[in-house]
Design a protein around this motif. Sequence first.
Motif, PDB file in Angstrom:
ATOM      1  N   LYS A 122      18.141  20.164  31.158  1.00 26.66           N
ATOM      2  CA  LYS A 122      19.595  19.938  30.802  1.00 26.66           C
ATOM      3  C   LYS A 122      19.824  18.807  30.011  1.00 26.66           C
TER       4      LYS A 122
ATOM      5  N   LEU B 142      20.616  24.984  26.301  1.00 25.91           N
ATOM      6  CA  LEU B 142      20.321  25.500  27.599  1.00 25.91           C
ATOM      7  C   LEU B 142      19.282  26.503  27.707  1.00 25.91           C
ATOM      8  N   GLY B 143      18.285  26.599  28.614  1.00 24.99           N
ATOM      9  CA  GLY B 143      17.428  27.628  28.795  1.00 24.99           C
ATOM     10  C   GLY B 143      16.192  27.365  28.031  1.00 24.99           C
ATOM     11  N   HIS B 144      15.951  26.196  27.264  1.00 25.86           N
ATOM     12  CA  HIS B 144      14.634  25.929  26.271  1.00 25.86           C
ATOM     13  C   HIS B 144      13.735  25.176  27.139  1.00 25.86           C
TER      14      HIS B 144
ATOM     15  N   GLU C  97      22.871  26.448  34.095  1.00 23.03           N
ATOM     16  CA  GLU C  97      21.646  26.674  32.966  1.00 23.03           C
ATOM     17  C   GLU C  97      20.919  27.946  33.520  1.00 23.03           C
TER      18      GLU C  97
ATOM     19  N   GLN D 118      21.919  30.687  34.177  1.00 26.44           N
ATOM     20  CA  GLN D 118      22.661  31.797  33.817  1.00 26.44           C
ATOM     21  C   GLN D 118      21.995  32.447  32.386  1.00 26.44           C
ATOM     22  N   GLU D 119      20.973  31.379  31.913  1.00 28.43           N
ATOM     23  CA  GLU D 119      20.060  31.802  30.592  1.00 28.43           C
ATOM     24  C   GLU D 119      19.112  32.918  31.059  1.00 28.43           C
TER      25      GLU D 119
ATOM     26  N   SER E 144      16.544  33.336  29.318  1.00 28.89           N
ATOM     27  CA  SER E 144      15.254  32.833  28.986  1.00 28.89           C
ATOM     28  C   SER E 144      14.397  32.191  29.819  1.00 28.89           C
ATOM     29  N   ASN E 145      15.341  31.710  30.858  1.00 28.56           N
ATOM     30  CA  ASN E 145      14.658  30.866  32.323  1.00 28.56           C
ATOM     31  C   ASN E 145      13.953  32.056  33.027  1.00 28.56           C
TER      32      ASN E 145
END
Length: 292
Positions: free
Chosen positions: A91, A142-144, A173, A175-176, A178-179
Motif C-alpha cells: 500500500k 495496488l496489487g503489485h 487492496e 480486491q485486486e 493479482s493478489n
Amino acid sequence: MLATDLEQVEVWRALRAQLEDASAADRDALLAEKARLTRRSIITMISTAGQGHVGGDLSVTDILTTLYAYTLRIDPANPTLAGRDRFILSKGHCAGALYTTLAHSGYFEPAELNTFMAPLSSLNGHPNRNKVPGVETNTGPLGHGLPVAVGQAMAAKLSKNDARIFVVMGDGEMQEGSNWEALMTASQYKLDNLVAIVDRNRLQQGARTEDTNALDPLDERLASFGCEVRVIDGHSYAELIEAFAPSTTGKPVAIIANTVKGKGVSFIEDRVEWHHKVPSAEQVLLALQELS
C-alpha cells in the motif's frame, strides 16, 4: 540515494538491545513509545507537505514499528546486506509511515522527513528504491507488492537464502485479483518464508471495504488459497510479535491485522474522509496533544 545516518543507527541498535532483554511488559512499553513518536512525526510531516494519507499511515504504524524495531533481520547501516529480511509496503500510498520508520531506524537522516512530497525530494508520494535506502521495490499501484514479494520469496528459496519476506497490504487492496494469483503461486511453491500482512482497517478511499466489495470471511478465503492464517489485533505488540513468527505448517503465512484507520488521533480514527486529508494547523496541535 539518501545517506545513512550512523548516529540514528546507533539509537536503533540501542533500542533493539533493550527490547531483547526486556520483560514482555517493558518491551510493549518501549514499542508503544516508539510508535507514539512515529505517529507524531507522521502528523508533522503531512502537515508540512500539505499532502499525504494520514489515516492509513496511522493504522499501519504499530505493524511497522514492531517489524523494524523487533522482528526484521536487518542492518540499517548496510541496507543491501545479502542475508537481510525483506519488507515491502504494497500500500505504497502510505509511504509516510514507511519513511518515518526508516528515518527513525537510521536509513537516512530524520531531517529529510521535512522534504516529504517537495519538488525534487527523494521522499516521493510512493516509495522509490532508487532514492531511498531500505525500500526494496517501488510500489504504488495496488496489487503489485505481494506479487513482487512472492518473487523475492521464490528467489530466496532458489538461492538457499534463509531470508524471510514480509509484505503489508491494505484491505481494500485485497480486491485486486493479482493478489489472489500471487497467493496461489505462494501456496503452489510452499513459500513458508513469505509473510503477507493485511492492514485490516475496513476503510478504503471513499467507503468501507464491505460496502465496496466485501472481503469477509477473509480468513476462510485466505485459508482456501493455501495460507496459514493468523487473525490478530494489529495494535497489540504481543500479538504482532507472535504472529510474525515463522510458519508452523510449511505454508505461506497470511496475517489479518485488525486495525483502526487513523489510530491514535480521536478525530481521525475510523473516519473515511481522512484517507487523503491534511489536518489544519489547529488539528495538528490537537493531534500532537493526544500523542503527547
